[in-house]
Design an enzyme around this catalytic site. Structure first.
Site, PDB file in Angstrom:
ATOM      1  N   TRP A  93      -0.878  -1.807   9.714  1.00 36.90           N
ATOM      2  CA  TRP A  93       0.170  -1.282   8.832  1.00 36.90           C
ATOM      3  C   TRP A  93       0.696  -2.439   7.963  1.00 36.90           C
ATOM      4  O   TRP A  93       0.909  -3.543   8.452  1.00 36.90           O
ATOM      5  CB  TRP A  93       1.311  -0.682   9.680  1.00 36.90           C
ATOM      6  N   ASP A 261      11.583  10.976  -2.238  1.00 39.22           N
ATOM      7  CA  ASP A 261      10.807  10.682  -1.023  1.00 39.22           C
ATOM      8  C   ASP A 261      11.477  11.332   0.184  1.00 39.22           C
ATOM      9  O   ASP A 261      12.266  12.277   0.052  1.00 39.22           O
ATOM     10  CB  ASP A 261      10.633   9.154  -0.880  1.00 39.22           C
ATOM     11  N   ASP A 373       2.178  12.708   3.040  1.00 35.58           N
ATOM     12  CA  ASP A 373       2.197  11.617   4.026  1.00 35.58           C
ATOM     13  C   ASP A 373       1.631  12.085   5.364  1.00 35.58           C
ATOM     14  O   ASP A 373       1.532  13.286   5.633  1.00 35.58           O
ATOM     15  CB  ASP A 373       3.651  11.122   4.184  1.00 35.58           C
ATOM     16  N   MET A 374       1.278  11.140   6.213  1.00 38.63           N
ATOM     17  CA  MET A 374       0.767  11.437   7.561  1.00 38.63           C
ATOM     18  C   MET A 374       1.049  10.182   8.383  1.00 38.63           C
ATOM     19  O   MET A 374       0.289   9.223   8.311  1.00 38.63           O
ATOM     20  CB  MET A 374      -0.731  11.692   7.450  1.00 38.63           C
ATOM     21  N   ASN A 375       2.141  10.216   9.130  1.00 41.25           N
ATOM     22  CA  ASN A 375       2.688   8.960   9.649  1.00 41.25           C
ATOM     23  C   ASN A 375       2.347   8.606  11.079  1.00 41.25           C
ATOM     24  O   ASN A 375       3.028   7.758  11.664  1.00 41.25           O
ATOM     25  CB  ASN A 375       4.211   8.970   9.489  1.00 41.25           C
ATOM     26  N   CYS A 421      -1.082   9.543   1.375  1.00 44.19           N
ATOM     27  CA  CYS A 421      -0.305   8.472   2.012  1.00 44.19           C
ATOM     28  C   CYS A 421      -0.458   8.653   3.507  1.00 44.19           C
ATOM     29  O   CYS A 421      -0.610   9.773   3.985  1.00 44.19           O
ATOM     30  CB  CYS A 421       1.168   8.605   1.602  1.00 44.19           C
ATOM     31  N   ASP A 443       2.495   0.178   2.572  1.00 49.44           N
ATOM     32  CA  ASP A 443       3.961   0.082   2.582  1.00 49.44           C
ATOM     33  C   ASP A 443       4.414  -1.342   2.268  1.00 49.44           C
ATOM     34  O   ASP A 443       5.610  -1.593   2.134  1.00 49.44           O
ATOM     35  CB  ASP A 443       4.518   0.508   3.951  1.00 49.44           C
TER      36      ASP A 443
HETATM   37  C1  GLA Z   1       5.763   6.295   5.055  1.00 48.27           C
HETATM   38  C2  GLA Z   1       5.356   6.024   3.614  1.00 48.27           C
HETATM   39  C3  GLA Z   1       6.523   5.481   2.837  1.00 48.27           C
HETATM   40  C4  GLA Z   1       7.680   6.460   2.902  1.00 48.27           C
HETATM   41  C5  GLA Z   1       8.043   6.726   4.348  1.00 48.27           C
HETATM   42  C6  GLA Z   1       9.082   7.833   4.458  1.00 48.27           C
HETATM   43  O1  GLA Z   1       5.965   5.125   5.755  1.00 48.27           O
HETATM   44  O2  GLA Z   1       4.265   5.151   3.558  1.00 48.27           O
HETATM   45  O3  GLA Z   1       6.160   5.241   1.497  1.00 48.27           O
HETATM   46  O4  GLA Z   1       7.315   7.646   2.242  1.00 48.27           O
HETATM   47  O5  GLA Z   1       6.908   7.139   5.103  1.00 48.27           O
HETATM   48  O6  GLA Z   1       9.419   8.109   5.760  1.00 48.27           O
END
Ligand code: GLA
Length: 623
Positions: A93, A261, A373-375, A421, A443
């Site tokens: 990351w 966001d 996004d996919m976190n 993302c 990020d």
């Molecule tokens: C991820 C994305 C960021 C932002 C955060 C929001 O980490 O990479 O750019 O959008 O989520 O929670």
């Protein structure tokens, strides 16, 4: 071997992204058959102009009993014995796609992912080359997987030669084929260059830009908007007034698109809740999304939104209504990562439920952009809809569910720009680029660190695909202070935008933003559709310098930064590429004229560094 046929064009892969068919594409199908009833079609599609070959394999059960696949690779390429080196993009990351190059040892070296997404650790694209291959000379073979899930790439060296195999990761993969059924492996794409790694990259760039991206966003179609993203400006701390103040400042600077966001939906004030409840938080946005969008539009800006459609918070209305929609192994506590679970997209009803919510959001107001996004990595692999002996189908069925939703949304809203993302750049692959013409690169928005990340990314992926923003200093990830112009030239080597509170800038900085945007708009077509050259290596050299040359060699933009200032040192020269030797070029803003031969053989003199991270930006046009 049974038989082979050549057909014009290329069949669409069922439910999978691929380099698109069209003029100048031909397909060779080689059919193999075994006594057990398995028929394998090895399908090679040749893109003559782009010099690209795609490969897939279709496995069919032509027998009378059911068959189970345990490994179904997409590509296998053999090389005669040779001493090859393997190039991979690795990281974590906030430090994705750092380039590594090493000689192949005897045995198998592999990279891959079992996280459900390609992840931050390795990128699903590799190259092979000789020890003496460099940017401009030597053989290079590049391979990119058009897939966004578990994968394995193996490079082997043995007495018989070298072999490269690419495909879905066989770990936990089984696929049962009833008689008559087929399984289509995802596509792999390959190019060869005898002019070094630079040409290998440019072949991928052109093919991705003109054959893979959604048609609306390919070359010569709509230019990418300059955007402002609210994340580093506000994080979760905003209300409508604060957003509108940011939008107002953005309009003054001539930004095109305002992206809201994370934090806009019901009860979402930190990462602990609300994923899955895709409706506006009326405490922050009293008139909902339509109210905010209308105000943003009245200011003269388009509006975009962040979503994380594959995720669900344990604390959400969606989870309370459908706890079974999240992955979880019966009788065990599911693992939380970033306080969230993953939705079981292998189930069509779960995908349909999220489609309904996203469709309602996109119908509610004229949004022009969605950040997808996919976190988290996926864990607790178990789906309620498959029997025990077919659970191994689920990781791939998950990806098919993701693609089905993206397909439906991009078909229904073809002019909405989808940006991929995944915790920054954790899912930066050719599969996602079929739906999302740009992907948030990392990020890490620190300009110095971005030179390394964007350098690695450029080996396979075009500049227009790289989401890159100017952020504030001290940088939020490293604390480093870099000059404003340096941050701008670094972000311009991408799909350009800002991610900071413009209202906190000085008047001079606000003026600089306006000028940077004018510059990007003037050079945008050259940056996004030109030929990209890596002129230095930011991992080892004293500066990071890259260039965008017009396809016809009529102009070149040279940009980058010098890392450190020294009081009394020789200024470095950098040799340009992509020009016509006999043409004459004028350096903008000066009276200097050089021949292309002089610029390419002698090089240009970089400015003297004044302070660390001195920006470089030089534009030459044909006289
Ligand atoms: C991820 C994305 C960021 C932002 C955060 C929001 O980490 O990479 O750019 O959008 O989520 O929670």
């Amino acid at each position: 071997f049974d038989h082979a046929v050549v057909t014009p064009g290329k069949p669409q892969l069922p439910g999978l992204p691929m380099f698109r068919t069209g003029e100048g594409v031909e397909t060779l199908s080689v059919f193999l058959k075994d006594a057990g009833g398995l028929v394998v079609e090895l399908r090679y599609s040749v893109y003559e102009a782009e010099d690209l070959i795609t490969r897939t394999a279709v496995y069919t059960n032509a027998g009378t009993q059911s068959l189970t696949l345990h490994k179904a690779a997409s590509l296998s390429v053999d090389f005669a014995p040779d001493a090859l080196e393997l190039i991979t993009l690795n990281g974590t990351w906030a430090a994705e796609r750092t380039l590594e190059r090493a000689a192949l040892r005897c045995g198998i070296q592999s990279i891959g992912s079992m996280r459900g997404v390609p992840g931050h650790a390795h990128n699903p694209a590799v190259a092979l080359c000789h020890a003496d291959t460099n940017e401009t000379t030597g053989d290079a073979w590049g391979f990119a997987f058009v897939y966004s899930g578990n994968y394995l790439i193996e490079a082997e060296r043995c007495d018989a030669g070298e072999r490269l195999v690419m495909g879905i990761h066989p770990y936990h993969f089984h696929w049962t084929l009833a008689p008559g059924e087929s399984f289509t492996a995802p596509e792999a794409a390959m190019v060869y260059s005898d002019k070094g790694l630079g040409e290998m990259s440019r072949r991928f760039h052109t093919a991705i830009r003109t054959r893979l991206l959604p048609p609306h966003w390919q070359d010569m179609a709509a230019p990418r908007p300059v955007l402002i993203n609210s994340w580093e400006a506000c994080y979760f701390d905003f209300d409508e007034e604060k957003l509108l103040a940011l939008a107002q400042a953005s309009k003054k600077a001539d930004i095109d698109l305002f992206v809201l966001d994370d934090g806009w939906f019901k009860g979402r004030n930190d990462t602990s809740s609300s994923l899955g409840d895709w409706a506006a938080d009326t405490r922050k946005l009293p008139q909902g999304l339509p109210g905010l969008c209308k105000k943003i539009n009245l200011l003269g800006l388009d509006m975009g939104l962040w979503v994380e459609p594959e995720a669900i918070s344990p604390d959400s209305d969606l989870y309370r209504a459908h706890p079974d929609w999240a992955f979880g192994i019966p009788g065990r506590e599911p693992l939380e990562i970033r306080q969230q679970y993953t939705l079981d997209f292998s189930r069509p009803e779960v995908v349909a439920g999220i489609w309904q919510q996203l469709d309602a959001v996109l119908q509610s107001c004229p949004l022009k952009y969605l950040k997808w996004d996919m976190n988290r990595s996926i864990s607790d692999w178990y789906t309620q809809t498959l029997p025990a002996d077919r659970q191994g189908e689920m990781p791939h069925r998950y990806v098919l569910g993701l693609y089905a939703l993206l397909e439906r949304l991009t078909a229904a809203f073809p002019e909405v720009l989808f940006e991929g993302c995944s915790g920054g750049g954790g899912r930066f692959d050719a599969g996602m680029l079929y739906y999302c013409p740009q992907i948030w690169c990392s990020d890490d928005t620190d300009a110095r660190e971005r030179t390394k990340i964007q350098y690695g990314t450029s080996f396979f992926y075009p500049v227009s695909a790289v989401g890159s923003h100017v952020s504030t200093v001290p940088n939020h990830q490293t604390g480093r202070i870099t000059p404003f112009e340096t941050r701008a030239v670094t972000a311009m080597a991408g799909s350009f935008g800002y991610e900071l509170d413009l209202n906190l800038l000085s008047d001079a900085e606000k003026q600089a933003v306006t000028e940077q945007i004018q510059q990007f708009k003037a050079y945008g077509p050259l940056i996004h559709n030109g030929r990209y050259y890596r002129l230095t290596n930011p991992m080892t050299d004293a500066e990071a310098i890259w260039a965008f040359a017009a396809q016809d060699g009529s102009e070149i933009l040279v940009q980058g930064m010098i890392f450190h200032a020294e009081a009394n040192t020789l200024r470095h020269q950098v040799k340009l590429r992509g020009l016509c030797a006999e043409k004459q070029y004028w350096l903008d803003g000066t009276e200097q004229v050089y021949t292309g031969a002089a610029l390419m053989a002698g090089g240009v003199l970089l400015p003297k560094a004044w302070g660390d991270y001195t920006p470089v930006s030089m534009h030459f046009t044909e006289v």
